[in-house]
Design a protein around this motif. Structure first.
Motif, PDB file in Angstrom:
ATOM      1  N   HIS A   1      75.306 -41.157   9.576  1.00  0.00           N
ATOM      2  CA  HIS A   1      75.407 -42.197  10.598  1.00  0.00           C
ATOM      3  C   HIS A   1      76.750 -42.110  11.329  1.00  0.00           C
ATOM      4  CE1 HIS A   1      71.856 -43.887   8.812  1.00  0.00           C
ATOM      5  NE2 HIS A   1      71.831 -44.851   9.715  1.00  0.00           N
TER       6      HIS A   1
ATOM      7  N   THR B   1      72.047 -42.778  14.032  1.00  0.00           N
ATOM      8  CA  THR B   1      71.494 -41.419  14.047  1.00  0.00           C
ATOM      9  C   THR B   1      70.527 -41.310  15.214  1.00  0.00           C
ATOM     10  OG1 THR B   1      69.810 -42.086  12.429  1.00  0.00           O
ATOM     11  CG2 THR B   1      71.744 -40.929  11.591  1.00  0.00           C
ATOM     12  N   ASN B   2      70.383 -40.120  15.753  1.00  0.00           N
ATOM     13  CA  ASN B   2      69.628 -39.924  16.991  1.00  0.00           C
ATOM     14  C   ASN B   2      68.829 -38.631  16.933  1.00  0.00           C
ATOM     15  OD1 ASN B   2      69.778 -38.446  19.867  1.00  0.00           O
ATOM     16  ND2 ASN B   2      69.479 -40.629  20.156  1.00  0.00           N
TER      17      ASN B   2
ATOM     18  N   LEU C   1      71.872 -42.287   4.841  1.00  0.00           N
ATOM     19  CA  LEU C   1      70.999 -43.427   4.555  1.00  0.00           C
ATOM     20  C   LEU C   1      69.741 -43.425   5.412  1.00  0.00           C
ATOM     21  CD1 LEU C   1      73.891 -46.031   4.467  1.00  0.00           C
ATOM     22  CD2 LEU C   1      72.642 -45.184   2.479  1.00  0.00           C
TER      23      LEU C   1
ATOM     24  N   GLY D   1      67.762 -44.335   8.021  1.00  0.00           N
ATOM     25  CA  GLY D   1      67.435 -43.878   9.367  1.00  0.00           C
ATOM     26  C   GLY D   1      67.769 -42.417   9.583  1.00  0.00           C
TER      27      GLY D   1
ATOM     28  N   GLU E   1      67.233 -40.091   7.515  1.00  0.00           N
ATOM     29  CA  GLU E   1      66.106 -39.299   7.022  1.00  0.00           C
ATOM     30  C   GLU E   1      64.926 -39.357   7.996  1.00  0.00           C
ATOM     31  OE1 GLU E   1      64.636 -40.461   3.194  1.00  0.00           O
ATOM     32  OE2 GLU E   1      63.229 -38.786   3.094  1.00  0.00           O
ATOM     33  N   THR E   2      64.550 -40.573   8.429  1.00  0.00           N
ATOM     34  CA  THR E   2      63.387 -40.672   9.326  1.00  0.00           C
ATOM     35  C   THR E   2      63.672 -39.991  10.667  1.00  0.00           C
ATOM     36  OG1 THR E   2      64.132 -42.949   9.688  1.00  0.00           O
ATOM     37  CG2 THR E   2      62.153 -42.651   8.410  1.00  0.00           C
ATOM     38  N   ASN E   3      64.885 -40.162  11.184  1.00  0.00           N
ATOM     39  CA  ASN E   3      65.213 -39.489  12.453  1.00  0.00           C
ATOM     40  C   ASN E   3      65.240 -37.970  12.274  1.00  0.00           C
ATOM     41  OD1 ASN E   3      65.601 -41.403  14.677  1.00  0.00           O
ATOM     42  ND2 ASN E   3      67.147 -42.323  13.360  1.00  0.00           N
TER      43      ASN E   3
ATOM     44  N   GLU F   1      63.343 -36.330  10.162  1.00  0.00           N
ATOM     45  CA  GLU F   1      61.931 -35.913  10.097  1.00  0.00           C
ATOM     46  C   GLU F   1      61.355 -35.753  11.506  1.00  0.00           C
ATOM     47  OE1 GLU F   1      60.802 -38.221   5.909  1.00  0.00           O
ATOM     48  OE2 GLU F   1      60.088 -38.985   7.819  1.00  0.00           O
ATOM     49  N   MET F   2      61.680 -36.722  12.382  1.00  0.00           N
ATOM     50  CA  MET F   2      61.145 -36.622  13.747  1.00  0.00           C
ATOM     51  C   MET F   2      61.765 -35.449  14.505  1.00  0.00           C
ATOM     52  SD  MET F   2      60.220 -40.414  15.046  1.00  0.00           S
ATOM     53  CE  MET F   2      58.713 -39.783  15.768  1.00  0.00           C
TER      54      MET F   2
ATOM     55  N   VAL G   1      62.073 -43.571  20.522  1.00  0.00           N
ATOM     56  CA  VAL G   1      62.621 -42.695  19.481  1.00  0.00           C
ATOM     57  C   VAL G   1      64.026 -42.239  19.868  1.00  0.00           C
ATOM     58  CG1 VAL G   1      62.432 -40.423  18.409  1.00  0.00           C
ATOM     59  CG2 VAL G   1      60.415 -41.851  18.645  1.00  0.00           C
ATOM     60  N   ASN G   2      64.160 -41.841  21.129  1.00  0.00           N
ATOM     61  CA  ASN G   2      65.440 -41.289  21.566  1.00  0.00           C
ATOM     62  C   ASN G   2      66.506 -42.355  21.736  1.00  0.00           C
ATOM     63  OD1 ASN G   2      64.389 -38.739  21.637  1.00  0.00           O
ATOM     64  ND2 ASN G   2      63.882 -38.821  23.808  1.00  0.00           N
TER      65      ASN G   2
ATOM     66  N   GLY H   1      67.233 -45.381  18.139  1.00  0.00           N
ATOM     67  CA  GLY H   1      68.004 -44.826  17.027  1.00  0.00           C
ATOM     68  C   GLY H   1      67.817 -45.652  15.775  1.00  0.00           C
ATOM     69  N   GLY H   2      68.784 -45.574  14.874  1.00  0.00           N
ATOM     70  CA  GLY H   2      68.705 -46.334  13.633  1.00  0.00           C
ATOM     71  C   GLY H   2      67.429 -46.044  12.871  1.00  0.00           C
ATOM     72  N   ALA H   3      67.023 -46.997  12.047  1.00  0.00           N
ATOM     73  CA  ALA H   3      65.777 -46.831  11.312  1.00  0.00           C
ATOM     74  C   ALA H   3      64.604 -47.282  12.177  1.00  0.00           C
ATOM     75  CB  ALA H   3      65.824 -47.638  10.022  1.00  0.00           C
TER      76      ALA H   3
ATOM     77  N   PRO I   1      62.518 -44.444  14.968  1.00  0.00           N
ATOM     78  CA  PRO I   1      61.359 -43.664  14.537  1.00  0.00           C
ATOM     79  C   PRO I   1      60.125 -44.529  14.270  1.00  0.00           C
ATOM     80  CG  PRO I   1      63.304 -43.048  13.275  1.00  0.00           C
ATOM     81  CD  PRO I   1      63.682 -44.249  14.091  1.00  0.00           C
TER      82      PRO I   1
ATOM     83  N   ARG J   1      55.520 -42.716   8.173  1.00  0.00           N
ATOM     84  CA  ARG J   1      56.863 -42.420   8.671  1.00  0.00           C
ATOM     85  C   ARG J   1      57.919 -43.144   7.841  1.00  0.00           C
ATOM     86  NH1 ARG J   1      58.450 -38.426  11.153  1.00  0.00           N
ATOM     87  NH2 ARG J   1      56.855 -38.636  12.736  1.00  0.00           N
TER      88      ARG J   1
ATOM     89  N   ARG K   1      67.911 -50.662   4.838  1.00  0.00           N
ATOM     90  CA  ARG K   1      69.260 -50.997   4.378  1.00  0.00           C
ATOM     91  C   ARG K   1      69.263 -52.267   3.528  1.00  0.00           C
ATOM     92  NH1 ARG K   1      73.754 -48.969   7.114  1.00  0.00           N
ATOM     93  NH2 ARG K   1      72.287 -47.645   8.131  1.00  0.00           N
TER      94      ARG K   1
END
Lengths: 133, 202
Positions: free
Chosen positions: A14, A49-50, A73, A75, A77-79, A81-82, B71-72, B75-77, B80, B116, B168
């Motif tokens: 992050h 994260t982006n 942490l 996000g 991981e999910t970001n 994956e995408m 998505v772009n 950000g964050g959780a 996605p 996801r 989180r």
């Protein structure tokens, strides 16, 4: 073995400071033989994260031997994956997210990769850190 | 759905999310890292900025384009998750004609969000709004759309006593109990506004 592609390592935090600091430690301990990319933060420079930034990091560290991704942490991981899903199908299957602590995992993965180990061995080396806890 | 209807829907949802930035921030500061309000505002400002171009696309194509933007930009959780919802809704709704078709596509999109987020309803996330709201839509159809606002807000409120198991907030364990989940709240905002616009309210 010389000249064989080595598994790339991508560090996704992050915080860009955490990611770049981790990469500094990897380079000091392992050297420059392993394709390495550090990424963190959102496009505005804040914490986050982006997907696009992670995708670019995957391209920078891409290796025919594959890429091991270390994340901090949720996000991240999910970001990641995408971002992996945006890679060409032939590359996608050779990118793995390691279930490992980001700093120790990156160092273990890069150490293993620098010795020429294949992706699954690199991943296992990073993930053993969790098993040992 | 006509271009003007799509535009009205896109603008209304984006404005509602942007207007609630502070509330989402407050909720996320209680049990998360406090970035949900800012992230959602950033994502939906991008959508608002592109609203005209998005509305010119067909509904399914617009949803896919919105998914990429979210998505772009979020950000964050949440990026996605909301991105996956919109992308998947666009993909599964490619041939949707009727409300029932869209409800079916919504259910398929929710399954993609679960995958996801590696999550299920009951873990104090936005799924605790999407899943029960979808169930009421399946049961009551158009009647539920008219009440979407209330149904979604009730579902978000129902996350208050839950213990967070994902995201989180899961780090807080029992301390997450007693706070509405910020993701559930933003999900209720989005669905509530969609319901109102579809029923001709503003």
């Amino acid at each position: 073995m010389l000249g064989e592609p080595k598994v790339g390592v991508v560090i996704v935090s992050h915080s860009i400071k955490v990611a770049e600091g981790t990469a500094d430690m990897v380079r000091q301990m392992v050297g420059d033989a392993v394709p390495l990319a550090a990424v963190g933060g959102n496009p505005e420079g804040g914490v986050g994260t982006n997907v696009e930034l992670i995708h670019a990091a995957l391209q920078r560290a891409w290796s025919e031997a594959g890429v091991a991704v270390l994340v901090d942490l949720g996000g991240a991981e999910t970001n990641s994956e995408m971002a992996i899903e945006r890679m060409p199908p032939a590359q996608r299957d050779r990118i793995v997210i390691c279930n490992a602590p980001i700093v120790e995992g990156a160092i273990m993965a890069a150490t293993e990769s620098s010795g020429g180990s294949p992706l699954e061995v690199v991943r296992h080396a990073a993930e053993e850190l969790m098993a040992g806890r | 759905m006509e271009r003007e209807d799509r535009l009205a829907l896109i603008v209304a949802v984006a404005r509602a999310v942007i207007a609630h930035e502070e509330e989402l921030t407050r909720l996320d500061q209680a049990i998360g890292d406090g970035d949900h309000g800012v992230n959602m505002r950033r994502g939906f400002e991008a959508v608002l900025h592109e609203a005209d171009a998005l509305a010119k696309l067909g509904t399914a194509a617009a949803l896919e384009a919105i998914g990429h933007l979210l998505v772009n930009r979020i950000g964050g959780a949440a990026g996605p998750l909301y991105g996956t919802l919109a992308l998947s809704l666009g993909r599964h709704g490619g041939n949707a004609q009727t409300l029932d078709d869209w409800i079916l596509a919504f259910g398929q999109a929710i399954e993609d969000v679960k995958r996801r987020g590696k999550s299920e309803a009951g873990q104090k996330t936005l799924l605790d709004v999407f899943v029960p709201v979808h169930a009421v839509l399946v049961e009551k159809g158009a009647e539920a759309v008219a009440q979407l606002h209330r149904i979604a807000e009730d579902a978000a409120e129902a996350t208050r006593p839950m213990r967070a198991l994902r995201g989180r907030a899961a780090f807080l364990g029992d301390r997450s109990v007693g706070h509405v989940d910020p993701g559930a709240r933003s999900a209720s905002l989005v669905l509530g506004v969609i319901g109102r616009v579809l029923c001709g309210e503003n």
